[in-house]
Design an enzyme around this catalytic site. Structure first.
Site, short mmCIF file in Angstrom:
data_model
loop_
_atom_site.label_atom_id
_atom_site.label_comp_id
_atom_site.label_asym_id
_atom_site.label_seq_id
_atom_site.Cartn_x
_atom_site.Cartn_y
_atom_site.Cartn_z
N GLU A 321 57.20 91.47 38.01
CA GLU A 321 56.19 90.70 37.28
C GLU A 321 56.94 89.66 36.45
O GLU A 321 57.18 88.56 36.91
CB GLU A 321 55.31 91.62 36.43
CG GLU A 321 54.04 90.95 35.98
CD GLU A 321 53.00 91.97 35.50
OE1 GLU A 321 52.05 91.54 34.85
OE2 GLU A 321 53.16 93.17 35.78
N TRP A 385 43.10 85.72 26.36
CA TRP A 385 44.19 85.09 27.08
C TRP A 385 44.10 83.57 26.97
O TRP A 385 45.04 82.92 26.50
CB TRP A 385 44.20 85.57 28.54
CG TRP A 385 44.85 86.90 28.71
CD1 TRP A 385 46.08 87.14 29.25
CD2 TRP A 385 44.34 88.18 28.31
NE1 TRP A 385 46.37 88.49 29.20
CE2 TRP A 385 45.33 89.14 28.64
CE3 TRP A 385 43.16 88.61 27.72
CZ2 TRP A 385 45.15 90.50 28.39
CZ3 TRP A 385 42.98 89.96 27.45
CH2 TRP A 385 43.97 90.90 27.78
N GLU A 597 54.41 99.17 26.86
CA GLU A 597 53.19 98.53 27.34
C GLU A 597 51.97 99.40 27.07
O GLU A 597 50.92 98.90 26.66
CB GLU A 597 53.30 98.26 28.83
CG GLU A 597 52.09 97.61 29.45
CD GLU A 597 52.28 97.30 30.91
OE1 GLU A 597 51.61 96.39 31.41
OE2 GLU A 597 53.11 97.98 31.56
N HIS A 618 57.44 95.90 26.27
CA HIS A 618 56.35 94.94 26.12
C HIS A 618 56.19 94.65 24.63
O HIS A 618 56.19 95.59 23.83
CB HIS A 618 55.04 95.55 26.63
CG HIS A 618 54.57 95.03 27.94
ND1 HIS A 618 55.26 95.22 29.11
CD2 HIS A 618 53.46 94.34 28.27
CE1 HIS A 618 54.58 94.67 30.11
NE2 HIS A 618 53.49 94.12 29.63
#
Length: 712
Positions: A321, A385, A597, A618
């Protein structure tokens, strides 16, 4: 190339389709790595500027460019990734300006006179790792001609990479190197980070070693399942040329643990190091408290920032990712701007966000974007986002006081604000077919991280109010008062619709959850009596939950502030100091050296969370650092750029003392407080006019200060 006399100045301008090292006389001439970095290549192709004065000599010099796929055509993305994302070719571009002591100047450019040679690295990939065969590294290119090169014109828009370069910034010595029964080595570096392993070895010709990497051990073995399709394996094959150092050049791994298999007897074990790879941002703050657990939490947040600011703000450094997720940095930005000199880095990345907004007509979930097999539209409007387009420019301005950040990113911010206005329905609310909501709420199933306790549309509309309110502030600062008034009016309309749709009698919300109340309080949707009632509901929910965290990406940056601002500081501290899962300190008790995460990436029974996305590095939940500095240390900007400051520590929980500093544009703010003998003593220094508040006392100071007040 022949240089007639001593070189007094030499500057190289380097770009590539792929990643490239500049070699001068067979040696790498720079500390930067993975040049030129990853930008939105279709709109902005980066180049790096290097000072190579000390690498050149009078007389004959040989210049070379060593290349690998990098992000350009290497395998990248979800579920095994995609290849040839931006093209099928590798290419390099160099311009070199040289000034000699004699006054003579020379230039060198890549052209048809250059030669092509086969790399001794048959495999060099960001996800999969690198193979280096020393037998093929005969350096004949230093002495003769190779194959002809193919010259193509530059069609990209080239932009200098000034703030997002990547480099080796430090080395970590292993805490243990254990030989296993099969003869292989198991290495624990004691710290999860992004980097590469380096070691010195004396291999016989054809002898080899294989390095494997992982963030965590399971049953004493490397746990590679969280890497998904990233192999993260390096192989080195020797040529029998004596002792030398081996390290990869065109890959990077996220790991704490590694194994080395093969001819390990040839390795000088005390030479093994992890070389930490990241964008070299300076840490600009510090915080130490009486709680070792909180201190370790703070350190872990710093390390996750270090590990994920690698050319762009990524989600994670280890698996298949490593993308610039917009939501992750949106929630983490205030902490990032407090912890490190990250404003230029984040501002430049926002240029990529703007470029892709123009290209796709919307803001991708991650920038630069890549094809994905995921079951969602990457460019569909998504709350939290996409709000990075408004909230990050404002944070850059607020933390630095530099209007240039608003000027530079206003078009991006207003484009998202205008899109939000257009998304509202007749009822004044945004209803979307798909939202990520409070991503990774701890009750969400491992395979459905968006299925939390808070209605995703509730989250989205709280963010509509926030982003339009902030867009109005940006417009006001830029003198666009008509635009500011229009955004404020729509924000108020959405607030009214939110109250009607989601808030019932006594300020009880339809999503009776920590995130719902926290967002409604912090966005001022709830005010007056409803705000007080909402705070009571929130405190009661946290208590009923056993003072464990009940928030995901959207709620985690909010919950402590919401509790603190509604007179529930004691509950906020109980939540912060909780060590049961899920909580901020639970990973610390489990040996974490970075943020996770998932709240339970490693479960209490020692098993790994079964979800397909389980990273141990994360930064999103590290957003709590912003609250820690404003509440524990007590430093808050009350004007952009810390032109005016409030220092008002709010001790609580088990804390008896804290000290630290924040670097502002005007200088360092230093704070040191201690509770003892029924008194709170606060000392420090501040470079600007500052309001110091302790025990009801308010003083305005500049420079050093000392305040003592009774403490309960």
């Amino acid at each position: 190339m022949t240089i007639p006399s001593t070189v007094t100045h030499a500057r190289a301008y380097v770009s590539a389709h792929g990643v490239v090292d500049l070699l001068v006389n067979g040696e790498i001439a720079h500390n930067e790595t993975l040049m030129p970095g990853w930008f939105s290549y279709r709109s902005r192709h980066p180049y790096c500027i290097l000072d190579i004065t000390n690498s050149l000599k009078a007389g004959l010099n040989t210049i070379g460019l060593d290349m690998a796929d990098g992000w350009w055509r290497g395998r990248f993305g979800f579920e095994g990734g995609h290849v040839n994302l931006f093209g099928t070719d590798q290419a390099a571009l160099l311009h070199l300006d040289i000034t000699c002591a004699s006054g003579e100047t020379l230039t060198v450019d890549t052209d048809e006179t250059w030669s092509l040679w086969t790399s001794p690295r048959p495999r060099a990939a960001l996800y999969d790792g690198e193979t280096y065969d020393e037998r093929e590294d005969d350096q004949e290119w230093l002495m003769g001609e190779g194959d002809p090169v193919h010259v193509t014109p530059v069609t990209e828009t080239l932009v200098v990479n000034e703030s997002r370069t990547i480099a080796t910034v430090e080395e970590i010595v292993p805490v243990s190197v254990d030989e296993r029964p099969d003869g292989s080595l198991l290495i624990d570096f004691g710290q999860n980070a992004s980097g590469r392993i380096a070691f010195t070895a004396n291999f016989a010709c054809g002898e080899s070693v294989t390095l494997k990497h992982a963030e965590i051990l399971y049953d004493g073995e490397l746990c590679t399942r969280p890497l998904r399709e990233a192999r993260s394996i390096d192989t080195f094959i020797g040529a029998g040329r004596g002792a030398r150092e081996y390290t990869p050049r065109f890959t990077v791994h996220g790991f704490r643990y590694a194994t080395i298999e093969g001819a390990v007897c040839r390795i000088q074990r005390d030479s093994i190091r992890m070389r930490v790879i990241r964008t070299p941002l300076e840490l600009t703050s510090s915080l130490k408290t009486s709680s070792n657990l909180i201190n370790k939490l703070h350190e872990n947040i710093q390390w996750s920032l270090r590990s994920n600011f690698v050319g762009l703000p990524t989600d994670c450094p280890q698996r298949d990712e490593r993308l610039g997720w917009t939501g992750d940095i949106q929630v983490f930005a205030p902490a990032a701007l407090t912890l490190a000199d990250s404003a230029p880095f984040l501002s430049d990345w926002l240029e990529d966000v703007a470029a892709e907004q123009r290209e796709f007509g919307g803001i991708p979930l991650f920038v630069p974007t890549v094809p994905t097999n995921a079951p969602f539209d990457d460019t569909a409007a998504t709350a939290v986002w996409d709000d990075v387009a408004v909230l990050l420019p404002w944070n850059l301005y607020w933390f630095t006081g530099e209007r240039t950040y608003l000027d530079r990113h206003a078009d991006l911010a207003f484009a998202w604000a205008d899109e939000l206005v257009g998304l509202l329905g007749d009822d004044g609310l945004w209803r979307a077919p798909m939202q990520l909501g409070d991503w990774l709420d701890p009750v969400a199933p491992p395979d459905a991280p968006n299925r939390g306790r808070t209605d995703p549309d509730l989250v989205a509309n709280a963010y509509v109010v926030r982003s339009l309110t902030v867009a109005a502030r940006i417009a006001h600062e830029m003198g666009c008062e008509d635009k500011a008034q229009a955004y404020r009016a729509v924000a108020e309309r959405v607030r009214t619709a939110f109250m009607r749709a989601y808030v019932g009698e006594g300020a009880r919300m339809v999503s009776h959850a920590q995130t719902a109340y926290s967002l409604a309080i912090n966005t001022a949707i709830l005010d007056g009596e409803s705000r007080r009632q909402g705070g009571e509901h929130l405190a009661k929910i946290v208590a009923e939950d056993g003072y464990v965290i009940g928030t995901g990406f959207a709620g985690t940056p909010e919950v402590l502030d919401a509790l603190t601002s509604t007179a529930h500081l004691d509950v906020a501290y109980r939540l912060l100091e909780q060590t049961e899962c899920p909580s901020w300190l639970y990973p610390v008790t489990m040996g974490a050296t970075t943020m996770w995460e998932r709240w339970d990436s490693l479960r209490p029974d020692g098993s790994i969370n079964p979800g397909g996305m389980t990273s141990f590095n994360h930064y999103a939940f590290g957003a709590v650092a912003d609250w820690m500095y404003r509440t524990i240390l007590g430093v808050t900007a009350i004007e952009p750029g810390f032109a005016r400051i409030r220092i008002a520590p709010r001790p609580g929980g088990s804390l008896t003392h804290a000290r630290g500093h924040i670097r502002t544009p005007h200088g360092d703010v230093v704070v040191n407080w201690r509770i003892g003998g029924g008194m709170l003593t606060l000392t420090g220094s501040t470079p600007t006019l500052t309001e110091v508040v302790v025990g009801g006392q308010v003083r305005e100071v500049r420079g050093e200060f000392a305040v003592t007040a009774p403490w309960r």
